[in-house]
Design a protein around this motif. Structure first.
Motif, PDB file in Angstrom:
ATOM      1  N   GLU A  64       0.833  -1.237  -0.028  1.00  0.00           N
ATOM      2  CA  GLU A  64      -0.071  -0.008   0.176  1.00  0.00           C
ATOM      3  C   GLU A  64       0.863   1.275  -0.066  1.00  0.00           C
ATOM      4  O   GLU A  64       0.268   2.291  -0.506  1.00  0.00           O
ATOM      5  CB  GLU A  64      -0.924  -0.051   1.324  1.00  0.00           C
ATOM      6  N   GLN A  67       4.158   3.528  -5.018  1.00  0.00           N
ATOM      7  CA  GLN A  67       3.591   4.424  -5.937  1.00  0.00           C
ATOM      8  C   GLN A  67       2.553   3.813  -6.940  1.00  0.00           C
ATOM      9  O   GLN A  67       1.677   4.446  -7.360  1.00  0.00           O
ATOM     10  CB  GLN A  67       4.700   5.015  -6.630  1.00  0.00           C
ATOM     11  N   TRP A  69       0.834   1.006  -6.316  1.00  0.00           N
ATOM     12  CA  TRP A  69      -0.540   0.806  -5.551  1.00  0.00           C
ATOM     13  C   TRP A  69      -1.184   2.094  -5.520  1.00  0.00           C
ATOM     14  O   TRP A  69      -2.554   2.156  -5.714  1.00  0.00           O
ATOM     15  CB  TRP A  69      -0.315   0.323  -4.181  1.00  0.00           C
ATOM     16  N   LYS A  70      -0.659   3.216  -5.322  1.00  0.00           N
ATOM     17  CA  LYS A  70      -1.402   4.459  -4.967  1.00  0.00           C
ATOM     18  C   LYS A  70      -1.857   4.997  -6.168  1.00  0.00           C
ATOM     19  O   LYS A  70      -3.177   5.372  -6.467  1.00  0.00           O
ATOM     20  CB  LYS A  70      -0.537   5.629  -4.532  1.00  0.00           C
ATOM     21  N   GLU A  71      -1.292   4.757  -7.576  1.00  0.00           N
ATOM     22  CA  GLU A  71      -1.835   4.998  -9.081  1.00  0.00           C
ATOM     23  C   GLU A  71      -2.822   4.385  -9.191  1.00  0.00           C
ATOM     24  O   GLU A  71      -3.919   4.628  -9.617  1.00  0.00           O
ATOM     25  CB  GLU A  71      -0.778   4.837  -9.988  1.00  0.00           C
ATOM     26  N   TYR A  73      -4.878   3.037  -6.850  1.00  0.00           N
ATOM     27  CA  TYR A  73      -5.998   3.087  -5.891  1.00  0.00           C
ATOM     28  C   TYR A  73      -6.716   4.545  -6.499  1.00  0.00           C
ATOM     29  O   TYR A  73      -7.854   4.772  -6.223  1.00  0.00           O
ATOM     30  CB  TYR A  73      -5.585   3.255  -4.577  1.00  0.00           C
ATOM     31  N   ALA A  74      -5.907   5.360  -7.048  1.00  0.00           N
ATOM     32  CA  ALA A  74      -6.404   6.463  -7.382  1.00  0.00           C
ATOM     33  C   ALA A  74      -7.584   6.529  -8.670  1.00  0.00           C
ATOM     34  O   ALA A  74      -8.518   7.163  -8.733  1.00  0.00           O
ATOM     35  CB  ALA A  74      -5.411   7.410  -7.944  1.00  0.00           C
TER      36      ALA A  74
END
Length: 148
Positions: A64, A67, A69-71, A73-74
Motif C-alpha cells: 500500500e 507508488q 499501488w497509489k496510482e 487506487y487513485a
C-alpha cells in the motif's frame, strides 16, 4: 426481588451531619456488562491467523505504500466517485425493469445521462461540490499568524 439498597452520602456541616443525594448503585459484575448473550463471546477476543495468511496480509499492507499501488487506487477512487454519483443522483441502486436486456439498457441510458449532466456542468462552469468540512476543521484558522 427486592429493590437494591443504596448508601447515602453524608456531608458534615457546622450544625451537624446532613444527608445529600444517594450514592449510585454499585456496578454489576463484568459478566453482566457485555452486550452478548453468548457466554463464549464475553469480553474481548484476539484473532491469531495462520502464518501464511498473516504473511500475505502483511505483504499486502506493505504494498500500500508503493507508488504503483497509489496510482491504481487513485483510478479506483475515480470509479467509486462515478458510481456514487450514479446511485445518489440517478437512482442506480434499483433497476426499474425486469430482465437482463432491459436492465442493461437502463444502465447505458443512465450512463449517457450522467455524461450529459457532466458536460452541462463543464460548459456552464458549474463548480463541483466541495468536500464536507467537519465542525472541528472549520474552527481551524485560515492563516498561521495574522499579527505578522
Amino acid at each position: 426481588m427486592s429493590a437494591p439498597l443504596h448508601r447515602l452520602r453524608a456531608r458534615r456541616t457546622s450544625t451537624g451531619c446532613r444527608e445529600t443525594q444517594p450514592a449510585p448503585p454499585p456496578l454489576p459484575p463484568p459478566e453482566q456488562c457485555t452486550r452478548s448473550n453468548n457466554k463464549s463471546d464475553m469480553g474481548r477476543r484476539i484473532t491469531l491467523r495462520p502464518q501464511a495468511e498473516y504473511e500475505a496480509i502483511q505483504q499486502a499492507r506493505a504494498q500500500e505504500g508503493t507508488q504503483e499501488w497509489k496510482e491504481q487506487y487513485a483510478h479506483r477512487a475515480g470509479v467509486e466517485g462515478t458510481i456514487s454519483q450514479g446511485v445518489r443522483s440517478f437512482g442506480l441502486r434499483r433497476c426499474r425493469y425486469h430482465g437482463l436486456a432491459k436492465a442493461r439498457l437502463q444502465h447505458q441510458l443512465t450512463a449517457t445521462a450522467m455524461n450529459f449532466h457532466r458536460l452541462n456542468a463543464w460548459w456552464t462552469n458549474t463548480p463541483r461540490a466541495r468536500t464536507r468540512v467537519s465542525h472541528l476543521a472549520a474552527l481551524r484558522p485560515t492563516t498561521q499568524n495574522s499579527c505578522s
